[in-house]
Design a protein around this motif. Sequence first.
Motif, PDB file in Angstrom:
ATOM      1  N   THR A  94      38.847  16.908  35.364  1.00 28.57           N
ATOM      2  CA  THR A  94      40.248  16.544  35.574  1.00 28.57           C
ATOM      3  C   THR A  94      40.549  15.990  36.963  1.00 28.57           C
ATOM      4  N   SER A  95      39.579  16.062  37.881  1.00 28.59           N
ATOM      5  CA  SER A  95      39.809  15.536  39.230  1.00 28.59           C
ATOM      6  C   SER A  95      38.571  14.799  39.721  1.00 28.59           C
ATOM      7  N   ASP A  96      38.786  13.960  40.729  1.00 26.89           N
ATOM      8  CA  ASP A  96      37.667  13.235  41.322  1.00 26.89           C
ATOM      9  C   ASP A  96      36.663  14.211  41.924  1.00 26.89           C
ATOM     10  N   VAL A  97      35.400  13.820  41.917  1.00 26.25           N
ATOM     11  CA  VAL A  97      34.346  14.580  42.587  1.00 26.25           C
ATOM     12  C   VAL A  97      33.805  13.721  43.735  1.00 26.25           C
ATOM     13  N   SER A  98      33.876  14.271  44.926  1.00 27.40           N
ATOM     14  CA  SER A  98      33.338  13.580  46.103  1.00 27.40           C
ATOM     15  C   SER A  98      31.878  13.972  46.279  1.00 27.40           C
ATOM     16  N   THR A  99      30.992  12.985  46.209  1.00 26.23           N
ATOM     17  CA  THR A  99      29.577  13.273  46.379  1.00 26.23           C
ATOM     18  C   THR A  99      28.949  12.172  47.229  1.00 26.23           C
TER      19      THR A  99
END
Length: 335
Positions: free
Chosen positions: A252-257
């Motif tokens: 449901t939300s962006d993933v910062s990787t």
Amino acid sequence: MVKFTKNVAVALVVLAMSASTASSQSTDYVLNTASTGGTYHPVGTAISTLSKIKLLPTEKFSLTAVNSAGSGANVQALGAGTADFAILQGLYGSYAATGTGPISAPQPNIRSITMLWQNVEQFLLSNEYVNTGTVGDLVAVKGMAIGMGKQNSGTLGSNTVLMGGLGVDIDSDYDLVFAGYGPTVDALANGQAVGAGMPSGPPTGAITKLMASNEGKFTILNVTAEQATAMDGGRKLWVPYTIAAGTYPGQTSDVSTIAQPNFLAVNESVDEEHVYLLTKALYENLGFLQAIHPATNAMAIEKSVGGLPVPLHAGALRYYLEMGLDIPADLIAAE
């Protein structure tokens, strides 16, 4: 009859001389890729095809894609001069530049042309062990079963480097599950492993399968800026990457990787004008490449130098400067 035979002989000699002249006026470079079943070879074939259509008729040079054992073999081939161009994993470019890892000595001959597409680092963990929602939670599950790739795989190699930056020796700190992505997600779903590192281009089919059939049970972990710096370890190889919300079921939300590039490498000795024209042709014909293989959808001029591990070839540098790009100092080779 004798006259006819002599005429034929003369004609054959003329044809042979013409062919020899044409051959001497054009250059065919070798582009090493990897096995035919992966992404490297079809992307290399796309680049080769583009060069033969757009450059050979007018500029008298082209590339021929050949399969190989992959990045390690490609570094060796560039050093031996049996390949002129190659597709390399960013980590192997870093190894080549520094003479570390499986590369026994620095390879100062290797230059970069462009980032091609990215291997996105995707770290998963059972929600039972998620606390911060970052890869710091993987540090806290030492002693548990974790999937970090098959033995001797590039996945295992890059995960070793990344987790090492966070102070984890995956060989001794984890009970490693040596498996490909399909068996790894099966182990996660069955409770035989609690976490995994699965670099790939999202959406990755195995992760989609896991998230769809195990709703609410696993989290794709974020990588903070501080963690990214530690994991990169000064290589300037991994760059920030956002896995957009909705890429995976239940996300449901962006993933910062972070992500490392697969990049097009070339020997420094290759003609500057040829590398300039090839770089120009690549970016003026992205639609052509993307129609052949979707991995090249990641290519864009503004992403062309992100995460490159070795200095740019002079020909590529010239093109990017003409296009107004800001080039990091470490990508400009010393005179």
